[in-house]
Every structure is written in structure tokens, then in C-alpha cells.
Design a protein around this motif. Structure first.
Motif, PDB file in Angstrom:
ATOM      1  N   GLN A  23      11.962  16.086  43.558  1.00 20.76           N
ATOM      2  CA  GLN A  23      11.270  16.995  42.646  1.00 20.76           C
ATOM      3  C   GLN A  23      11.726  16.750  41.202  1.00 20.76           C
ATOM      4  O   GLN A  23      10.905  16.753  40.287  1.00 20.76           O
ATOM      5  N   ILE A  24      13.015  16.532  41.030  1.00 24.95           N
ATOM      6  CA  ILE A  24      13.545  16.245  39.696  1.00 24.95           C
ATOM      7  C   ILE A  24      12.978  14.916  39.184  1.00 24.95           C
ATOM      8  O   ILE A  24      12.493  14.817  38.056  1.00 24.95           O
ATOM      9  N   THR A  68      28.190  15.613  49.597  1.00 25.15           N
ATOM     10  CA  THR A  68      28.472  16.379  50.808  1.00 25.15           C
ATOM     11  C   THR A  68      27.940  17.810  50.724  1.00 25.15           C
ATOM     12  O   THR A  68      27.858  18.496  51.735  1.00 25.15           O
ATOM     13  N   ALA A  69      27.594  18.244  49.518  1.00 25.70           N
ATOM     14  CA  ALA A  69      27.080  19.597  49.316  1.00 25.70           C
ATOM     15  C   ALA A  69      26.158  19.597  48.102  1.00 25.70           C
ATOM     16  O   ALA A  69      26.269  18.722  47.238  1.00 25.70           O
ATOM     17  N   PRO A  70      25.266  20.582  48.014  1.00 28.93           N
ATOM     18  CA  PRO A  70      24.362  20.666  46.862  1.00 28.93           C
ATOM     19  C   PRO A  70      25.097  20.669  45.522  1.00 28.93           C
ATOM     20  O   PRO A  70      24.633  20.077  44.552  1.00 28.93           O
ATOM     21  N   LYS A  71      26.271  21.297  45.471  1.00 25.12           N
ATOM     22  CA  LYS A  71      26.999  21.361  44.188  1.00 25.12           C
ATOM     23  C   LYS A  71      27.360  19.977  43.669  1.00 25.12           C
ATOM     24  O   LYS A  71      27.423  19.767  42.460  1.00 25.12           O
ATOM     25  N   ASP A  72      27.579  19.010  44.563  1.00 23.35           N
ATOM     26  CA  ASP A  72      27.918  17.652  44.137  1.00 23.35           C
ATOM     27  C   ASP A  72      26.735  16.979  43.443  1.00 23.35           C
ATOM     28  O   ASP A  72      26.888  16.317  42.418  1.00 23.35           O
ATOM     29  N   LEU A  73      25.556  17.162  44.016  1.00 20.32           N
ATOM     30  CA  LEU A  73      24.356  16.594  43.419  1.00 20.32           C
ATOM     31  C   LEU A  73      24.055  17.270  42.078  1.00 20.32           C
ATOM     32  O   LEU A  73      23.760  16.601  41.089  1.00 20.32           O
ATOM     33  N   VAL A  74      24.169  18.579  42.039  1.00 20.38           N
ATOM     34  CA  VAL A  74      23.916  19.327  40.803  1.00 20.38           C
ATOM     35  C   VAL A  74      24.927  18.928  39.727  1.00 20.38           C
ATOM     36  O   VAL A  74      24.573  18.816  38.548  1.00 20.38           O
ATOM     37  N   ALA A  75      26.153  18.654  40.119  1.00 18.39           N
ATOM     38  CA  ALA A  75      27.171  18.216  39.146  1.00 18.39           C
ATOM     39  C   ALA A  75      26.762  16.904  38.492  1.00 18.39           C
ATOM     40  O   ALA A  75      26.939  16.725  37.280  1.00 18.39           O
ATOM     41  N   ASN A  76      26.196  15.982  39.272  1.00 18.14           N
ATOM     42  CA  ASN A  76      25.743  14.719  38.678  1.00 18.14           C
ATOM     43  C   ASN A  76      24.516  14.918  37.802  1.00 18.14           C
ATOM     44  O   ASN A  76      24.376  14.240  36.774  1.00 18.14           O
ATOM     45  N   LEU A  77      23.639  15.829  38.175  1.00 17.92           N
ATOM     46  CA  LEU A  77      22.495  16.124  37.304  1.00 17.92           C
ATOM     47  C   LEU A  77      22.967  16.711  35.980  1.00 17.92           C
ATOM     48  O   LEU A  77      22.495  16.302  34.913  1.00 17.92           O
ATOM     49  N   ALA A  98      15.961  16.346  28.197  1.00 14.41           N
ATOM     50  CA  ALA A  98      17.136  16.857  28.917  1.00 14.41           C
ATOM     51  C   ALA A  98      17.072  18.375  29.028  1.00 14.41           C
ATOM     52  O   ALA A  98      17.307  18.941  30.108  1.00 14.41           O
ATOM     53  N   ASN A  99      16.726  19.044  27.942  1.00 18.83           N
ATOM     54  CA  ASN A  99      16.649  20.505  27.967  1.00 18.83           C
ATOM     55  C   ASN A  99      15.585  21.001  28.934  1.00 18.83           C
ATOM     56  O   ASN A  99      15.821  21.927  29.713  1.00 18.83           O
ATOM     57  N   TYR A 104      14.158  23.117  34.350  1.00 20.30           N
ATOM     58  CA  TYR A 104      13.419  22.944  35.604  1.00 20.30           C
ATOM     59  C   TYR A 104      14.379  22.907  36.789  1.00 20.30           C
ATOM     60  O   TYR A 104      14.130  23.529  37.821  1.00 20.30           O
ATOM     61  N   MET A 105      15.492  22.185  36.649  1.00 22.66           N
ATOM     62  CA  MET A 105      16.480  22.111  37.720  1.00 22.66           C
ATOM     63  C   MET A 105      16.960  23.505  38.111  1.00 22.66           C
ATOM     64  O   MET A 105      16.997  23.854  39.281  1.00 22.66           O
ATOM     65  N   TRP A 106      17.319  24.314  37.107  1.00 25.08           N
ATOM     66  CA  TRP A 106      17.794  25.673  37.403  1.00 25.08           C
ATOM     67  C   TRP A 106      16.698  26.527  38.028  1.00 25.08           C
ATOM     68  O   TRP A 106      16.977  27.366  38.890  1.00 25.08           O
TER      69      TRP A 106
END
Length: 121
Positions: A23-24, A68-77, A98-99, A104-106
Motif C-alpha cells: 500500500q505504501i 519480526t514485528a510491525p514496529k520493525d517495518l514502521v521503524a524503517n519507513l 515524505a510528509n 498516509y502511513m499513519w
């Protein structure tokens, strides 16, 4: 051999992370983050940005089960966005992308009840 064939190929969050990342990637503001910054076009980028990240690298990491968890992917985003802003002036198309992509990500995260804990960070 049957057990091996039945074993999941990826971690427990793989499918939801893949959907989220797709989606991103498919957002109209993602174009500038789809691949690494070209060293020939932006020669000083890698001198300024010490932890580069882009969506193709994230896709590769996802395929290797590095998240291993959604937070890891979000951290890279969020790393992509935090790399973009100091390098590019706020008035540039890159900072604006970026903004918008971060917003959109949030908004996507708010739609996933299991990910609500990420909103507090």
C-alpha cells in the motif's frame, strides 16, 4: 518431508506486512522512495545520510524475514522520512512527498487495531 512442505515460509506477520508495504509502495507520493538514492545524481547524499533506506530495500528485507514485528517495518519507513527531511529543504518535492507519505502511513496504521500501540511512539 511433509512437515517441511507444510511449514510456513515466512514469519507470522509476513502477509500483513507485505500488504502494508505494498500500500505504501503504490501511493502516488512513494515514487521518490522506491529505490536507493543514485550516487551519480546526488554525490554527497551518502556522506550526509549514514543509514540510508528505501522501499526496495525494505521489500528485500521483508522477503528475508528481517521484520519480526510491525514496529520493525514502521521503524524503517520512518527512517526513510527522517533521512529525507534533513537532506532536502522543506519546500522541495521530496520533502513534500515524505510528509504526505508519512501521513498516509499513519492513517493506515490507525486502521489496524493490532497496531494501535505504534501510534503512541
Amino acid at each position: 518431508m511433509d512437515e517441511l512442505a507444510r511449514a510456513p515460509r515466512h514469519g507470522p506477520h509476513f502477509n500483513e506486512l507485505r500488504r502494508f508495504l505494498n500500500q505504501i509502495q503504490n501511493h502516488k507520493q512513494a515514487w521518490t522512495f522506491l529505490s536507493p538514492v543514485n550516487k551519480d545524481e546526488v554525490p554527497d547524499y551518502y556522506n550526509v545520510i549514514t543509514s540510508p533506506m528505501d522501499l526496495s530495500a525494505m521489500e528485500q528485507r521483508l522477503g528475508q524475514d528481517s521484520y519480526t514485528a510491525p514496529k520493525d517495518l514502521v521503524a524503517n519507513l520512518t527512517l526513510i522520512f527522517s533521512n529525507c527531511r534533513p537532506y532536502n529543504d522543506a519546500t522541495t518535492v521530496y520533502a513534500k512527498c515524505a510528509n504526505k507519505l508519512e501521513k498516509y502511513m499513519w492513517s493506515l496504521i490507525k486502521e489496524i487495531p493490532e497496531w494501535f500501540d505504534l501510534l503512541e511512539e
